[in-house]
Scaffold this motif. Structure first.
Motif, short mmCIF file in Angstrom:
data_model
loop_
_atom_site.label_atom_id
_atom_site.label_comp_id
_atom_site.label_asym_id
_atom_site.label_seq_id
_atom_site.Cartn_x
_atom_site.Cartn_y
_atom_site.Cartn_z
N GLN A 287 0.81 -1.22 0.00
CA GLN A 287 0.00 0.00 0.00
C GLN A 287 0.84 1.27 0.00
O GLN A 287 0.30 2.36 -0.22
CB GLN A 287 -0.94 0.03 1.21
CG GLN A 287 -2.14 -0.89 1.08
CD GLN A 287 -3.04 -0.79 2.29
OE1 GLN A 287 -2.81 -1.43 3.30
NE2 GLN A 287 -4.07 0.03 2.19
N TYR A 291 -0.07 1.92 -4.21
CA TYR A 291 0.11 0.55 -4.66
C TYR A 291 1.51 0.44 -5.25
O TYR A 291 1.94 1.29 -6.02
CB TYR A 291 -0.91 0.09 -5.70
CG TYR A 291 -0.70 -1.37 -6.05
CD1 TYR A 291 -1.21 -2.38 -5.24
CD2 TYR A 291 0.07 -1.74 -7.16
CE1 TYR A 291 -0.99 -3.71 -5.52
CE2 TYR A 291 0.30 -3.08 -7.44
CZ TYR A 291 -0.22 -4.06 -6.62
OH TYR A 291 0.02 -5.39 -6.88
N TYR A 360 -6.26 -8.62 1.65
CA TYR A 360 -7.29 -7.94 0.87
C TYR A 360 -7.73 -8.82 -0.28
O TYR A 360 -6.94 -9.16 -1.16
CB TYR A 360 -6.76 -6.61 0.30
CG TYR A 360 -6.23 -5.66 1.35
CD1 TYR A 360 -6.90 -5.44 2.55
CD2 TYR A 360 -5.04 -4.97 1.14
CE1 TYR A 360 -6.41 -4.57 3.50
CE2 TYR A 360 -4.54 -4.08 2.09
CZ TYR A 360 -5.23 -3.89 3.27
OH TYR A 360 -4.73 -3.02 4.22
N ARG A 363 -9.75 -4.96 -4.19
CA ARG A 363 -9.29 -3.60 -4.03
C ARG A 363 -9.81 -2.79 -5.21
O ARG A 363 -9.89 -3.29 -6.33
CB ARG A 363 -7.76 -3.54 -3.99
CG ARG A 363 -7.18 -4.44 -2.91
CD ARG A 363 -5.71 -4.73 -3.08
NE ARG A 363 -4.87 -3.68 -2.53
CZ ARG A 363 -3.58 -3.87 -2.22
NH1 ARG A 363 -3.02 -5.06 -2.37
NH2 ARG A 363 -2.86 -2.88 -1.74
N SER A 377 -8.28 4.69 -2.78
CA SER A 377 -8.49 3.25 -2.97
C SER A 377 -9.33 2.70 -1.84
O SER A 377 -9.48 3.33 -0.79
CB SER A 377 -7.15 2.50 -3.05
OG SER A 377 -6.47 2.57 -1.81
N GLU A 378 -9.87 1.53 -2.07
CA GLU A 378 -10.67 0.81 -1.07
C GLU A 378 -10.14 -0.61 -0.97
O GLU A 378 -9.83 -1.24 -2.00
CB GLU A 378 -12.14 0.79 -1.48
CG GLU A 378 -12.79 2.17 -1.52
CD GLU A 378 -13.85 2.31 -2.59
OE1 GLU A 378 -14.34 3.44 -2.77
OE2 GLU A 378 -14.18 1.29 -3.26
N GLU A 379 -10.05 -1.11 0.26
CA GLU A 379 -9.53 -2.44 0.51
C GLU A 379 -10.59 -3.27 1.25
O GLU A 379 -11.13 -2.80 2.26
CB GLU A 379 -8.24 -2.36 1.33
CG GLU A 379 -7.06 -1.74 0.58
CD GLU A 379 -7.08 -0.21 0.56
OE1 GLU A 379 -6.65 0.38 -0.46
OE2 GLU A 379 -7.53 0.39 1.56
#
Length: 452
Positions: A287, A291, A360, A363, A377-379
């Motif tokens: 992360q 990324y 995760y 993502r 971003s979303e995890e």
């Protein structure tokens, strides 16, 4: 949820294993600098006039700034057009990510999003624009997408055809030739107390050096050496990273020196889902920079483009007028210092491959069309539930025309805590010309530095 806008140049379907992506034909590459910007964004604004056309980005520093100074706000007179809260969430939901909706719902009135006029400030040196045009004609994904070839300097695929190409555009985006700076990171408790870890960062971007050839850089993107300066319990800890292009063929090389052991040791596990050191298990190694690393653990799907409120032009967070105490709050950073704008972003969804282990399972990345920087971003966890939300607050730097982060944050919705990196109050400006040599980033040089 806003309708996804799929641009005409995206090929249907995804890259399958063993297949090499086709090069962009010259007639398509000719769009760069015409209806597309040199980076590959849509030059025109949107029909509503809420996103302006790109006119070259921020290329002239504001009055009052001198080389060597910390960047100052080029738009000091801008005021929020409106502020999104949990109370008016419904009016703005179509322009919000699922992560931002979750933050607004979970933290109520304490979490707000001030929305400002959109300023398309992202700019790069002319040689980067020239190379983007060359890359469009020559760049290809390696088999299985674990690397690229026939590319150099900057993003390989300014006219992307799938999600994997978009992610490589982020990984290889131009961030200067070298840079040195100091900043702190912290993991505040739910009550807001924190202990900052001040760190010096030194980057040498082999991939982006003038005249660099892919065959001559030994599969390296960049070299990074960090040293923790405080607190005293961690001071003197040195990390050395050789970031490789094809990390499946030649994995990332990493070494770590801890004063207690007085030895520089290889760190073979500094990748993927490993906890980022000293972050209270709130962030994984991959992360960092939103990324990084080999993309081989996920299947990547390009969902299209959306117009969304994104963190952008974060000059107030960057300002030395605001200390870490001004920025840090319980549960999340001080949102009064943030700035959100309506921007077009590429939406890329990563789904964990069968048989692969990672914390995760899914993502979602929101990638700026003007810079190829991941903005948010979303995890998702093992049950498919939204677990963490990450943001990159960026500025266009003046010492080198480059759009890059000044502060990153990852919010853990389960723990009610967060990780924040970029607390650089009282520190000097980023130095984009420190005069590094590649030989300063060897394991032996790190050992010598550790003994001093």
């Amino acid at each position: 949820m806003a309708k996804l806008v799929i641009t005409g140049f995206i090929m249907a379907g995804l890259l399958v294993a063993g297949e090499v992506a086709a090069k962009v034909p010259p007639v398509e590459a000719a769009r760069l600098g015409a209806d597309l910007t040199p980076v590959g964004a849509e030059r025109a604004g949107n029909d509503a006039g809420t996103i302006p056309p790109w006119t070259g980005g921020l290329t002239t520093p504001p009055a009052g700034w001198q080389p060597g100074d910390v960047e100052i706000d080029p738009f000091p007179g801008d005021k929020p057009l409106f502020v999104i809260t949990s109370d008016n969430l419904g009016e703005h939901r179509r322009y919000l990510t699922d992560g931002h909706v979750a933050m607004l719902e979970q933290y109520g009135g304490a979490y707000t999003m001030p929305v400002f006029q959109t300023r398309r400030t992202a700019s790069y040196p002319e040689r980067v624009y020239d190379q983007l045009r060359e890359n469009a004609l020559t760049a290809e994904l390696l088999e299985n997408g674990n690397g690229v070839r026939n590319t150099i300097t900057t993003s390989p695929f300014p006219i992307p055809r799938d999600g994997l190409e978009v992610i490589w555009n982020h990984i290889l985006r131009y961030r200067g030739e070298e840079v040195s700076y100091r900043s702190a990171y912290a993991t505040p408790t739910t009550g807001g107390s924190y202990n900052p870890v001040m760190t010096e960062y030194n980057y040498y971007f082999a991939y982006s050096r003038p005249g660099a050839k892919l065959a001559d850089i030994d599969n390296k993107i960049f070299y990074l050496r960090t040293e923790i300066l405080s607190p005293s319990a961690l001071a003197g800890t040195i990390t050395l990273v050789h970031e490789t292009l094809d990390q499946v063929r030649s994995p990332r090389l990493a070494w770590r020196y801890e004063p207690g052991s007085r030895r520089l040791r290889r760190s073979p596990n500094l990748a993927y889902e490993t906890d980022l050191p000293n972050t209270s298990s709130l962030r994984t190694v991959d992360q960092k920079d939103m990324y990084n690393g080999a993309p081989n653990q996920y299947d990547w799907e390009l969902k299209g483009k959306r117009e969304l409120y994104m963190p952008y032009n974060a000059y107030r967070l960057h300002s030395r007028d605001n200390s870490a105490d001004d920025i840090i709050r319980p549960n999340h950073i001080n949102q009064e210092l943030t700035r959100y704008e309506l921007h077009r972003v590429w939406v890329v969804e990563a789904t964990l491959r069968t048989g692969i282990s990672h914390v995760y399972t899914r993502r979602v990345f929101y990638v700026d069309e003007d810079s190829w920087q991941i903005l948010a971003s979303e995890e998702y966890d093992q049950d498919g539930k939204l677990w963490r939300v990450s943001e990159a607050h960026n500025i266009n730097y003046y010492g080198e025309p480059v759009f890059w982060t000044t502060l990153e944050a990852t919010y853990d919705l389960k723990a009610g805590r967060y990780y924040v990196d970029g607390l650089d109050d009282g520190q000097a400006a980023y130095n984009f010309n420190p005069g590094f040599r590649e030989s300063e980033f060897t394991a032996s040089s790190a050992r010598r530095a550790a003994r001093r």
